[in-house]
Motif scaffolding. Structure first.
Motif, PDB file in Angstrom:
ATOM      1  N   ALA A   1       0.895  -1.136   0.223  1.00 26.62           N
ATOM      2  CA  ALA A   1      -0.161  -0.024   0.078  1.00 26.62           C
ATOM      3  C   ALA A   1       0.841   1.240   0.031  1.00 26.62           C
ATOM      4  O   ALA A   1       0.672   2.094  -0.874  1.00 26.62           O
ATOM      5  CB  ALA A   1      -0.897   0.234   1.131  1.00 26.62           C
ATOM      6  N   LEU A   2       1.962   1.456   0.916  1.00 23.04           N
ATOM      7  CA  LEU A   2       2.696   2.579   0.840  1.00 23.04           C
ATOM      8  C   LEU A   2       3.653   2.600  -0.414  1.00 23.04           C
ATOM      9  O   LEU A   2       3.770   3.524  -0.785  1.00 23.04           O
ATOM     10  CB  LEU A   2       3.731   2.239   1.877  1.00 23.04           C
ATOM     11  N   PHE A   3       4.093   1.348  -0.970  1.00 20.54           N
ATOM     12  CA  PHE A   3       4.589   1.376  -2.495  1.00 20.54           C
ATOM     13  C   PHE A   3       3.842   2.106  -3.356  1.00 20.54           C
ATOM     14  O   PHE A   3       4.403   2.849  -4.296  1.00 20.54           O
ATOM     15  CB  PHE A   3       5.298  -0.044  -2.592  1.00 20.54           C
ATOM     16  N   ALA A   4       2.608   1.626  -3.317  1.00 21.45           N
ATOM     17  CA  ALA A   4       1.621   2.040  -4.234  1.00 21.45           C
ATOM     18  C   ALA A   4       1.561   3.578  -4.342  1.00 21.45           C
ATOM     19  O   ALA A   4       1.275   4.180  -5.480  1.00 21.45           O
ATOM     20  CB  ALA A   4       0.240   1.547  -4.377  1.00 21.45           C
ATOM     21  N   ARG A   5       1.363   4.128  -3.121  1.00 17.30           N
ATOM     22  CA  ARG A   5       1.462   5.625  -3.064  1.00 17.30           C
ATOM     23  C   ARG A   5       2.444   6.508  -3.259  1.00 17.30           C
ATOM     24  O   ARG A   5       2.183   7.384  -3.671  1.00 17.30           O
ATOM     25  CB  ARG A   5       1.168   5.861  -1.593  1.00 17.30           C
ATOM     26  N   GLY A   6       3.685   5.894  -3.598  1.00 17.06           N
ATOM     27  CA  GLY A   6       4.886   6.534  -3.783  1.00 17.06           C
ATOM     28  C   GLY A   6       6.219   6.064  -3.644  1.00 17.06           C
ATOM     29  O   GLY A   6       6.375   5.454  -2.244  1.00 17.06           O
ATOM     30  N   HIS A   7       7.062   5.634  -4.411  1.00 15.95           N
ATOM     31  CA  HIS A   7       7.968   5.020  -4.305  1.00 15.95           C
ATOM     32  C   HIS A   7       9.358   5.649  -5.355  1.00 15.95           C
ATOM     33  O   HIS A   7       8.718   6.132  -6.347  1.00 15.95           O
ATOM     34  CB  HIS A   7       7.905   3.378  -4.384  1.00 15.95           C
ATOM     35  N   VAL A   8      10.337   5.285  -5.063  1.00 14.42           N
ATOM     36  CA  VAL A   8      11.510   5.533  -5.976  1.00 14.42           C
ATOM     37  C   VAL A   8      11.430   4.905  -7.189  1.00 14.42           C
ATOM     38  O   VAL A   8      11.176   3.772  -7.318  1.00 14.42           O
ATOM     39  CB  VAL A   8      12.899   5.039  -5.196  1.00 14.42           C
ATOM     40  N   PRO A   9      11.506   5.660  -8.360  1.00 14.99           N
ATOM     41  CA  PRO A   9      11.597   5.227  -9.553  1.00 14.99           C
ATOM     42  C   PRO A   9      12.685   3.987  -9.682  1.00 14.99           C
ATOM     43  O   PRO A   9      13.688   4.221  -9.351  1.00 14.99           O
ATOM     44  CB  PRO A   9      11.851   6.121 -10.463  1.00 14.99           C
ATOM     45  N   GLY A  10      12.037   2.937 -10.541  1.00 21.23           N
ATOM     46  CA  GLY A  10      12.960   1.656 -10.623  1.00 21.23           C
ATOM     47  C   GLY A  10      12.942   0.713  -9.538  1.00 21.23           C
ATOM     48  O   GLY A  10      13.702  -0.190  -9.408  1.00 21.23           O
ATOM     49  N   ALA A  11      12.492   1.021  -8.489  1.00 22.80           N
ATOM     50  CA  ALA A  11      12.578   0.046  -7.271  1.00 22.80           C
ATOM     51  C   ALA A  11      11.467  -1.049  -7.356  1.00 22.80           C
ATOM     52  O   ALA A  11      10.650  -0.850  -7.970  1.00 22.80           O
ATOM     53  CB  ALA A  11      12.029   0.938  -6.018  1.00 22.80           C
ATOM     54  N   VAL A  12      11.819  -2.024  -6.739  1.00 19.53           N
ATOM     55  CA  VAL A  12      11.035  -3.385  -6.490  1.00 19.53           C
ATOM     56  C   VAL A  12      10.648  -3.393  -5.233  1.00 19.53           C
ATOM     57  O   VAL A  12      11.306  -3.190  -4.273  1.00 19.53           O
ATOM     58  CB  VAL A  12      11.999  -4.607  -6.933  1.00 19.53           C
ATOM     59  N   ASN A  13       9.145  -3.641  -5.166  1.00 15.42           N
ATOM     60  CA  ASN A  13       8.827  -3.793  -3.901  1.00 15.42           C
ATOM     61  C   ASN A  13       8.904  -5.239  -3.476  1.00 15.42           C
ATOM     62  O   ASN A  13       8.310  -6.135  -4.009  1.00 15.42           O
ATOM     63  CB  ASN A  13       7.250  -3.251  -3.884  1.00 15.42           C
ATOM     64  N   LEU A  14       9.464  -5.410  -2.238  1.00 13.37           N
ATOM     65  CA  LEU A  14       9.433  -6.725  -1.541  1.00 13.37           C
ATOM     66  C   LEU A  14       9.501  -6.361  -0.086  1.00 13.37           C
ATOM     67  O   LEU A  14      10.505  -6.105   0.426  1.00 13.37           O
ATOM     68  CB  LEU A  14      10.797  -7.587  -1.882  1.00 13.37           C
ATOM     69  N   PRO A  15       8.526  -6.528   0.711  1.00 19.30           N
ATOM     70  CA  PRO A  15       8.465  -6.046   1.947  1.00 19.30           C
ATOM     71  C   PRO A  15       9.394  -6.805   2.773  1.00 19.30           C
ATOM     72  O   PRO A  15       9.782  -8.137   2.555  1.00 19.30           O
ATOM     73  CB  PRO A  15       6.809  -6.559   2.556  1.00 19.30           C
ATOM     74  N   HIS A  16      10.236  -6.290   3.832  1.00 18.15           N
ATOM     75  CA  HIS A  16      11.382  -6.928   4.498  1.00 18.15           C
ATOM     76  C   HIS A  16      10.980  -8.422   5.145  1.00 18.15           C
ATOM     77  O   HIS A  16      11.475  -9.405   5.132  1.00 18.15           O
ATOM     78  CB  HIS A  16      11.950  -6.280   5.403  1.00 18.15           C
ATOM     79  N   GLY A  17       9.668  -8.377   5.506  1.00 16.64           N
ATOM     80  CA  GLY A  17       9.350  -9.872   5.995  1.00 16.64           C
ATOM     81  C   GLY A  17       9.082 -10.946   5.093  1.00 16.64           C
ATOM     82  O   GLY A  17       9.008 -12.259   5.487  1.00 16.64           O
ATOM     83  N   LYS A  18       9.030 -10.480   3.761  1.00 16.47           N
ATOM     84  CA  LYS A  18       8.859 -11.571   2.824  1.00 16.47           C
ATOM     85  C   LYS A  18      10.160 -11.908   1.906  1.00 16.47           C
ATOM     86  O   LYS A  18      10.164 -12.597   0.746  1.00 16.47           O
ATOM     87  CB  LYS A  18       7.762 -10.991   1.882  1.00 16.47           C
ATOM     88  N   ILE A  19      11.066 -11.350   2.589  1.00 17.56           N
ATOM     89  CA  ILE A  19      12.582 -11.721   1.659  1.00 17.56           C
ATOM     90  C   ILE A  19      12.941 -13.075   2.147  1.00 17.56           C
ATOM     91  O   ILE A  19      13.661 -13.228   3.152  1.00 17.56           O
ATOM     92  CB  ILE A  19      13.545 -10.779   2.334  1.00 17.56           C
TER      93      ILE A  19
END
Length: 134
Positions: A54-72
């Motif tokens: 949800a936070l990633f969708a609201r705004g993130h660094v261009p080129g970033a991949v979303n992988l929440p720390h608990g799912k690494i």
């Protein structure tokens, strides 16, 4: 004597070792931005936004991949060569998600650094965020 000088500074040789070593663990927003903006070469790292979707969708660094720390976990990294450098970031200096993500990556034997400042630092530098496509 002030609180600043109450504890003496480390000897220069120790300070050099300390500050030099810190760069092996972290990078900053300006260096990440410059690497991502370089048009002649692709980045030599994968930038991981370790916040929730949800936070990633609201705004993130261009080129970033979303992988929440608990799912690494290893299965999520299978498409990346073992020597891939990952750079983690989260909301900012008040958030320890980037550190949590870095710990998980290091436990998996992956090279990792933290982008200090996270989203807060990125915005402080005057860089833009993008929203996730809906």
């Amino acid at each position: 004597m002030s609180f600043v000088s109450d504890v003496p500074a480390a000897p220069s040789t120790e300070a050099l070792a300390h500050f030099s070593a810190s760069l092996a663990y972290e990078t900053d927003c300006a260096d990440v931005h410059a690497a991502l903006a370089a048009s002649n070469t692709p980045p030599d790292f994968v930038l991981l936004d370790v916040r929730g979707p949800a936070l990633f969708a609201r705004g993130h660094v261009p080129g970033a991949v979303n992988l929440p720390h608990g799912k690494i976990v290893e299965s999520k990294l299978a498409d990346y060569p073992a020597d891939t450098l990952f750079v983690t970031y989260c909301a900012g200096p008040h958030c320890n998600g980037a550190t949590r993500g870095a710990i998980r990556l290091a436990r998996l034997g992956r090279p990792v650094k933290i982008m200090t400042g996270g989203i807060t630092g990125w915005l402080d530098e005057g860089f833009e965020l993008i929203e996730a496509a809906r």
